[in-house]
Design an enzyme around this catalytic site. Structure first.
Site, mmCIF file in Angstrom:
data_model
loop_
_atom_site.group_PDB
_atom_site.id
_atom_site.type_symbol
_atom_site.label_atom_id
_atom_site.label_comp_id
_atom_site.label_asym_id
_atom_site.label_seq_id
_atom_site.Cartn_x
_atom_site.Cartn_y
_atom_site.Cartn_z
ATOM 1 N N CYS A 134 1.372 -5.536 -3.664
ATOM 2 C CA CYS A 134 1.277 -4.382 -2.766
ATOM 3 C C CYS A 134 2.207 -4.626 -1.586
ATOM 4 C CB CYS A 134 -0.145 -4.174 -2.267
ATOM 5 S SG CYS A 134 -0.200 -2.907 -0.977
ATOM 6 N N CYS A 151 -4.229 0.074 -4.297
ATOM 7 C CA CYS A 151 -4.635 -0.795 -3.194
ATOM 8 C C CYS A 151 -5.548 0.001 -2.280
ATOM 9 C CB CYS A 151 -3.420 -1.282 -2.416
ATOM 10 S SG CYS A 151 -3.855 -1.954 -0.817
ATOM 11 N N LYS A 304 -10.794 5.121 8.796
ATOM 12 C CA LYS A 304 -9.753 4.124 8.964
ATOM 13 C C LYS A 304 -8.608 4.773 9.741
ATOM 14 C CE LYS A 304 -7.057 1.348 6.151
ATOM 15 N NZ LYS A 304 -6.175 0.804 6.840
#
Ligand code: MSP
Length: 479
Positions: A134, A151, A304
């Site tokens: 990633c 991811c 987030k």
């Protein structure tokens, strides 16, 4: 040596931040904490006994990608963005001792020497590797870590990468590391993070890749013993903690500061700091950092922080709206240091008005106003008082609790005013006693506030140390 703090020097670091992002309040949070601690220790053990390091991490695939997206060369892109970090830290009154960039010539030369030493001592091994990489994390992921094939942090599918790379042989260090972590020879705080680290070691940790083929990634430090490979971000990045203080060329300076007294970070990079970095240090025959404090990763209004959600908060917006010291206070007082938590942006105004305008600002205004009105001479003792409980909280990184001690004093003083009603007291001597007690409290509070709100504290100290205490403009106008 300050006996209470048990240290003669204090070397502390923040992570070096990736330059592909603009500085946001996540980076600001760690950096303000480091600044608060640095200021606290400078007061206690002396200015020249503290070294506070921060900086930017500038190599790797994702920097190259971002530079391309911005139509800039990687170097130009890094120059611009690391400048933004410096500017944001200036706006937040962050007083670091050194700002390191991994593209600095000195750092790159030192990294080459570090690689050479690891190679000479047999800690590196070339292996064919195939894995899911990633770019967002700059690391290989396991199938287990993926959510719907993506991811979980970067919401993108990892690339399947197959190439020959150099690996750091981690395995030989694991049992020694486990022992050292258990015995707190490297103290990982909070304790839950120490247990998490020990758990990860138990599960088994594999060797980690430290280089990439140059034809695939040229934006890195070329390995001195293999010109076809460049260093892969983490050894380059972690080494900043020792190259910034002179390793390996200026050992006199290096020995003055190393080992680090504290590495600060959030849990996203725990693994790299809890065993990759200590293992590399053991391989270099260097002592381990004394302490690592892993604070929580916070969300914004339950989500987030991310560009795609558009909820990234720029610290410069906070300093513009609230002023430097209030921005520092609002971020640090949000939640208890170390735990994961949610930043509620709509509560910033409320918090500002309650704690700063009504709490601290009001206290300072009322006390100075009454003293000026009654034309009292200053009889204060402007020596700093030591508050043992506060010192303990500070050295244990319990900042929200240290702030609570201060705000309790503010609340008590405001309450005392409401109860004693100095404005109604006719007896001059009694009034003088009450007001000078209050003024002493304000001064004590200002000294405790110094690491958190340096400008405000200085203003109050100046005001309350003058021969004649005068009222001043409001410190925190209501919003
Ligand atoms: N470049 C690496 C670190 C190398 S250190 C040798 C890196 N950079 S980063 O820009 O992603 O910074 C991660 C760090 O920024 C976290 O460990 C933490 O200190 C801070 N934070 C970033 N976002 C955060 C939150 N949402 N909440 C709390 N801290 C946050 O990883």
């Amino acid at each position: 040596m300050n006996k209470n703090l048990n240290t003669t020097k204090y070397y502390l670091t923040t992570p070096i931040y990736y330059v592909n992002d603009k500085p946001h309040i996540g980076h600001a949070y760690t950096t303000i904490v480091a600044d608060v601690l640095a200021r606290f220790y400078r007061e206690k053990i002396g200015d020249d006994k503290v070294f506070f390091l921060t900086g930017t991490d500038e190599h790797g695939t994702k920097i190259v990608e971002s530079a391309k997206a911005n139509n800039l060369s990687p170097q130009k892109f890094c120059d611009q963005n690391s400048e933004e970090f410096k500017q944001a830290w200036k706006n937040l009154n962050i007083n670091y001792n050194y700002f390191i960039r991994t593209t600095d010539k000195d750092h790159k030369n030192a990294v080459k020497k570090i690689f050479q030493k690891l190679y000479d001592n047999g800690h590196l091994e070339k292996k064919e590797y195939e894995g899911l990489y990633c770019v967002g994390c700059e690391k290989f992921l396991t199938e287990k870590e993926l959510v719907d094939g993506k991811c979980q942090f970067h919401d993108r599918e990892p690339e399947n990468i197959k190439e020959e790379n150099w690996f750091f042989k981690l395995e030989p260090f694991l049992s020694q590391l486990e022992k050292m972590i258990k015995a707190d020879e490297i103290c990982i705080l909070p304790k839950s993070r120490k247990n998490e680290t020990l758990g990860l070691i138990k599960q088994g940790v594999s060797d980690f890749s430290v280089s990439r083929q140059k034809e695939k990634l040229s934006w890195g430090v070329e390995l001195p013993f293999d010109k076809d490979q460049v260093s892969y971000v983490w050894i380059d990045a972690l080494s900043n903690y020792i190259t910034a203080i002179g390793y390996p060329d200026d050992l006199e300076k290096f020995n003055q500061w190393w080992p680090a007294d504290l590495h600060l970070m959030a849990q996203d990079i725990l693994k790299f700091h809890a065993f990759y970095w200590p293992a590399v240090l053991l391989a270099l025959d260097l002592p381990l950092p004394k302490k690592e404090f892993i604070h929580g990763f916070f969300t914004i209004d339950g989500q987030k922080m991310s560009k795609s959600l558009g909820n990234v908060i720029d610290p410069n917006e906070l300093t513009k709206k609230y002023g430097v010291d209030a921005a520092r206070y609002l971020l640090l007082s949000q939640f208890s240091f170390g735990s994961e938590s949610d930043v509620q942006v709509e509560r910033f105004d409320e918090r500002y008005n309650a704690d700063l305008a009504n709490g601290l600002g009001n206290l300072v205004a009322r006390v100075s106003n009454m003293i000026e009105k009654n034309d009292l001479a200053n009889v204060l003792d402007s020596d700093r008082t030591e508050d043992k409980e506060y010192n303990q909280k500070m050295s244990a990184c319990k900042f929200d609790e240290a702030l609570k001690i201060i705000w309790q004093k503010i609340a008590n003083a405001n309450l005392k005013i409401a109860q004693q009603k100095p404005w109604a007291i006719k007896d001059k001597e009694e009034l003088r006693k009450i007001l000078s007690d209050l003024a002493q409290t304000v001064l004590d509070i200002a000294f405790l506030l110094k690491p958190f709100m340096p400008e405000t504290a200085e203003k109050i100290i100046k005001q309350f140390s003058a021969e004649k205490i005068k009222k001043s403009e409001s410190l925190f106008p209501r919003i």
